[in-house]
Motif scaffolding. Structure first.
Motif, PDB file in Angstrom:
ATOM      1  N   ALA A   2       0.826  -1.202   0.000  1.00 51.99           N
ATOM      2  CA  ALA A   2       0.000   0.000   0.000  1.00 51.99           C
ATOM      3  C   ALA A   2       0.865   1.257   0.000  1.00 51.99           C
ATOM      4  O   ALA A   2       0.595   2.196  -0.744  1.00 51.99           O
ATOM      5  N   VAL A   7      -1.679   3.855  -2.274  1.00 55.83           N
ATOM      6  CA  VAL A   7      -3.128   3.672  -2.223  1.00 55.83           C
ATOM      7  C   VAL A   7      -3.469   2.779  -1.039  1.00 55.83           C
ATOM      8  O   VAL A   7      -2.715   1.860  -0.716  1.00 55.83           O
ATOM      9  N   GLY A   8      -4.575   3.074  -0.387  1.00 55.46           N
ATOM     10  CA  GLY A   8      -4.993   2.307   0.771  1.00 55.46           C
ATOM     11  C   GLY A   8      -5.383   0.885   0.412  1.00 55.46           C
ATOM     12  O   GLY A   8      -5.498   0.520  -0.759  1.00 55.46           O
ATOM     13  N   VAL A   9      -5.587   0.087   1.441  1.00 60.54           N
ATOM     14  CA  VAL A   9      -5.949  -1.313   1.238  1.00 60.54           C
ATOM     15  C   VAL A   9      -6.964  -1.719   2.299  1.00 60.54           C
ATOM     16  O   VAL A   9      -6.901  -1.268   3.435  1.00 60.54           O
ATOM     17  N   THR A  10      -7.911  -2.533   1.901  1.00 59.78           N
ATOM     18  CA  THR A  10      -8.870  -3.119   2.829  1.00 59.78           C
ATOM     19  C   THR A  10      -8.691  -4.622   2.771  1.00 59.78           C
ATOM     20  O   THR A  10      -8.830  -5.227   1.710  1.00 59.78           O
ATOM     21  N   PHE A  56      -7.283  -2.972  -2.973  1.00 59.98           N
ATOM     22  CA  PHE A  56      -6.619  -1.684  -2.833  1.00 59.98           C
ATOM     23  C   PHE A  56      -7.618  -0.602  -3.187  1.00 59.98           C
ATOM     24  O   PHE A  56      -8.236  -0.649  -4.248  1.00 59.98           O
ATOM     25  N   THR A  57      -7.773   0.374  -2.284  1.00 56.91           N
ATOM     26  CA  THR A  57      -8.726   1.454  -2.516  1.00 56.91           C
ATOM     27  C   THR A  57      -8.551   2.539  -1.459  1.00 56.91           C
ATOM     28  O   THR A  57      -8.137   2.252  -0.329  1.00 56.91           O
ATOM     29  N   ASP A  59      -7.563   5.843   0.910  1.00 54.52           N
ATOM     30  CA  ASP A  59      -6.340   6.341   1.533  1.00 54.52           C
ATOM     31  C   ASP A  59      -6.180   5.842   2.964  1.00 54.52           C
ATOM     32  O   ASP A  59      -5.503   6.456   3.773  1.00 54.52           O
ATOM     33  N   VAL A  61      -5.732   2.137   5.562  1.00 56.78           N
ATOM     34  CA  VAL A  61      -5.411   0.722   5.653  1.00 56.78           C
ATOM     35  C   VAL A  61      -6.382   0.139   6.669  1.00 56.78           C
ATOM     36  O   VAL A  61      -6.454   0.598   7.807  1.00 56.78           O
ATOM     37  N   LEU A  70      -3.368   5.856   5.704  1.00 53.88           N
ATOM     38  CA  LEU A  70      -2.140   5.394   5.066  1.00 53.88           C
ATOM     39  C   LEU A  70      -0.994   6.358   5.336  1.00 53.88           C
ATOM     40  O   LEU A  70       0.121   5.930   5.661  1.00 53.88           O
TER      41      LEU A  70
END
Length: 86
Positions: A2, A7-10, A56-57, A59, A61, A70
């Motif tokens: 990330a 880019v953020g991640v879930t 990944f989506t 901003d 985590v 992030l």
């Protein structure tokens, strides 16, 4: 991943051992949404078990129910490394 991608991640599960316990039989792979279906088909044809664990989506985590920005996590990570090694 990330931080490198910016880019953020879930991640769907809070079980970090499952998500990050890579070994010779388990790997974490990132690909675009467009390529995910082809990856799943190829894995199925090869008899390889594949499981989606997140996306990944944004901003932030998010792992399970825990979430942080992030940028904040990047600052902590880079600051801790610099603080420890000077």
């Amino acid at each position: 991943m990330a931080i490198a991608g910016g880019v953020g991640v879930t991640l769907d599960a809070a079980d970090t051992a499952t998500l990050f316990g890579e070994d010779q039989g388990r790997y974490l792979v990132a690909c675009s949404f467009d390529k995910a279906e082809a990856l799943m088909v190829a894995a199925g044809q090869a008899g390889v078990t594949i499981q989606t664990v997140g996306k990944f989506t944004g901003d932030t985590v998010r792992i399970g129910a825990t979430e942080a920005a992030l940028d904040e996590l990047r600052d902590i990570w880079t600051g801790a490394f610099a603080g420890h090694f000077g």
